[in-house]
Write a protein that holds these residues in place. Structure first.
Motif, PDB file in Angstrom:
ATOM      1  N   UNK A   6       0.836  -1.208   0.000  1.00 30.28           N
ATOM      2  CA  UNK A   6       0.000   0.000   0.000  1.00 30.28           C
ATOM      3  C   UNK A   6       0.867   1.252   0.000  1.00 30.28           C
ATOM      4  N   UNK A   7       1.930   1.222   0.791  1.00 30.68           N
ATOM      5  CA  UNK A   7       2.840   2.365   0.880  1.00 30.68           C
ATOM      6  C   UNK A   7       3.515   2.614  -0.463  1.00 30.68           C
ATOM      7  N   UNK A   8       3.980   1.554  -1.106  1.00 30.41           N
ATOM      8  CA  UNK A   8       4.622   1.707  -2.418  1.00 30.41           C
ATOM      9  C   UNK A   8       3.641   2.250  -3.454  1.00 30.41           C
ATOM     10  N   UNK A   9       2.391   1.805  -3.392  1.00 31.87           N
ATOM     11  CA  UNK A   9       1.380   2.306  -4.311  1.00 31.87           C
ATOM     12  C   UNK A   9       1.107   3.791  -4.067  1.00 31.87           C
ATOM     13  N   UNK A  10       1.094   4.187  -2.813  1.00 39.32           N
ATOM     14  CA  UNK A  10       0.891   5.611  -2.458  1.00 39.32           C
ATOM     15  C   UNK A  10       2.039   6.455  -2.990  1.00 39.32           C
ATOM     16  N   UNK A  11       3.252   5.921  -2.906  1.00 44.05           N
ATOM     17  CA  UNK A  11       4.427   6.654  -3.387  1.00 44.05           C
ATOM     18  C   UNK A  11       4.370   6.835  -4.905  1.00 44.05           C
ATOM     19  N   UNK A  13       1.878   7.590  -6.610  1.00 49.84           N
ATOM     20  CA  UNK A  13       1.044   8.751  -6.951  1.00 49.84           C
ATOM     21  C   UNK A  13       1.872  10.029  -6.998  1.00 49.84           C
ATOM     22  N   UNK A  14       3.050   9.996  -6.371  1.00 48.09           N
ATOM     23  CA  UNK A  14       3.967  11.141  -6.399  1.00 48.09           C
ATOM     24  C   UNK A  14       5.093  10.934  -7.405  1.00 48.09           C
ATOM     25  N   UNK A  15       5.002   9.864  -8.191  1.00 47.79           N
ATOM     26  CA  UNK A  15       6.026   9.593  -9.193  1.00 47.79           C
ATOM     27  C   UNK A  15       7.274   8.966  -8.621  1.00 47.79           C
ATOM     28  N   UNK A  16       7.168   8.359  -7.457  1.00 49.87           N
ATOM     29  CA  UNK A  16       8.317   7.751  -6.803  1.00 49.87           C
ATOM     30  C   UNK A  16       8.241   6.235  -6.917  1.00 49.87           C
ATOM     31  N   UNK A  17       9.227   5.653  -7.586  1.00 46.74           N
ATOM     32  CA  UNK A  17       9.344   4.213  -7.728  1.00 46.74           C
ATOM     33  C   UNK A  17      10.683   3.816  -7.131  1.00 46.74           C
ATOM     34  N   UNK A  18      10.658   3.020  -6.083  1.00 42.98           N
ATOM     35  CA  UNK A  18      11.895   2.637  -5.411  1.00 42.98           C
ATOM     36  C   UNK A  18      12.044   1.122  -5.481  1.00 42.98           C
ATOM     37  N   UNK A  19      13.058   0.684  -6.218  1.00 42.24           N
ATOM     38  CA  UNK A  19      13.420  -0.727  -6.235  1.00 42.24           C
ATOM     39  C   UNK A  19      14.874  -0.832  -6.671  1.00 42.24           C
ATOM     40  N   UNK A  20      15.724  -1.225  -5.752  1.00 47.54           N
ATOM     41  CA  UNK A  20      17.149  -1.363  -6.062  1.00 47.54           C
ATOM     42  C   UNK A  20      17.586  -2.817  -6.051  1.00 47.54           C
ATOM     43  N   UNK A  21      16.724  -3.699  -5.567  1.00 49.42           N
ATOM     44  CA  UNK A  21      17.086  -5.094  -5.424  1.00 49.42           C
ATOM     45  C   UNK A  21      17.620  -5.407  -4.038  1.00 49.42           C
ATOM     46  N   UNK A  22      17.875  -4.366  -3.259  1.00 47.58           N
ATOM     47  CA  UNK A  22      18.358  -4.508  -1.884  1.00 47.58           C
ATOM     48  C   UNK A  22      17.272  -3.953  -0.968  1.00 47.58           C
ATOM     49  N   UNK A  23      16.596  -4.838  -0.251  1.00 47.36           N
ATOM     50  CA  UNK A  23      15.438  -4.429   0.560  1.00 47.36           C
ATOM     51  C   UNK A  23      15.807  -3.372   1.602  1.00 47.36           C
ATOM     52  N   UNK A  36      10.756  13.792   3.062  1.00 43.54           N
ATOM     53  CA  UNK A  36      10.671  14.929   2.141  1.00 43.54           C
ATOM     54  C   UNK A  36       9.218  15.308   1.868  1.00 43.54           C
ATOM     55  N   UNK A  37       8.384  14.297   1.673  1.00 36.50           N
ATOM     56  CA  UNK A  37       6.963  14.569   1.430  1.00 36.50           C
ATOM     57  C   UNK A  37       6.309  15.202   2.650  1.00 36.50           C
ATOM     58  N   UNK A  38       6.692  14.774   3.834  1.00 34.81           N
ATOM     59  CA  UNK A  38       6.153  15.352   5.068  1.00 34.81           C
ATOM     60  C   UNK A  38       6.576  16.817   5.200  1.00 34.81           C
ATOM     61  N   UNK A  39       7.850  17.088   4.938  1.00 32.36           N
ATOM     62  CA  UNK A  39       8.343  18.461   5.043  1.00 32.36           C
ATOM     63  C   UNK A  39       7.693  19.392   4.018  1.00 32.36           C
ATOM     64  N   UNK A  40       7.368  18.837   2.863  1.00 30.89           N
ATOM     65  CA  UNK A  40       6.739  19.673   1.836  1.00 30.89           C
ATOM     66  C   UNK A  40       5.222  19.789   2.032  1.00 30.89           C
ATOM     67  N   UNK A  41       4.685  19.075   3.021  1.00 31.63           N
ATOM     68  CA  UNK A  41       3.271  19.184   3.332  1.00 31.63           C
ATOM     69  C   UNK A  41       2.372  18.257   2.532  1.00 31.63           C
ATOM     70  N   UNK A  42       2.945  17.333   1.787  1.00 29.23           N
ATOM     71  CA  UNK A  42       2.143  16.419   0.989  1.00 29.23           C
ATOM     72  C   UNK A  42       1.674  15.201   1.782  1.00 29.23           C
ATOM     73  N   UNK A  43       2.340  14.916   2.885  1.00 35.79           N
ATOM     74  CA  UNK A  43       1.936  13.836   3.787  1.00 35.79           C
ATOM     75  C   UNK A  43       1.464  14.464   5.084  1.00 35.79           C
TER      76      UNK A  43
END
Length: 62
Positions: A6-11, A13-23, A36-43
């Motif tokens: 759910x968290x990854x799906x929410x991210x 929506x902001x154009x953030x895709x995080x997958x490096x292969x290292x959890x 960063x999203x919290x500081x900018x007021x989006x979260x």
């Protein structure tokens, strides 16, 4: 937002895709992005708390 997925799906929506292969690195990058999203007021404080709880839970599984 109740799960890591759910968290990854929410991210997406902001154009953030995080997958490096290292959890652990993914969780670190995700933490920084959420802060960063919290500081900018989006979260809201509640969303931020939920997201951080999910990340802590995932880190404990490692």
């Amino acid at each position: 937002m109740n799960t890591y997925y759910d968290l990854l799906q929410r991210m997406k929506t902001y154009g953030t895709f995080i997958y490096t292969g290292d959890r652990e690195l993914d969780l670190t990058l995700l933490t920084e992005e959420i802060r960063s999203l919290k500081l900018s007021g989006l979260f809201s404080t509640q969303e931020f708390s939920q997201a951080m709880a999910i990340i802590m839970e995932e880190k404990s599984k490692l």
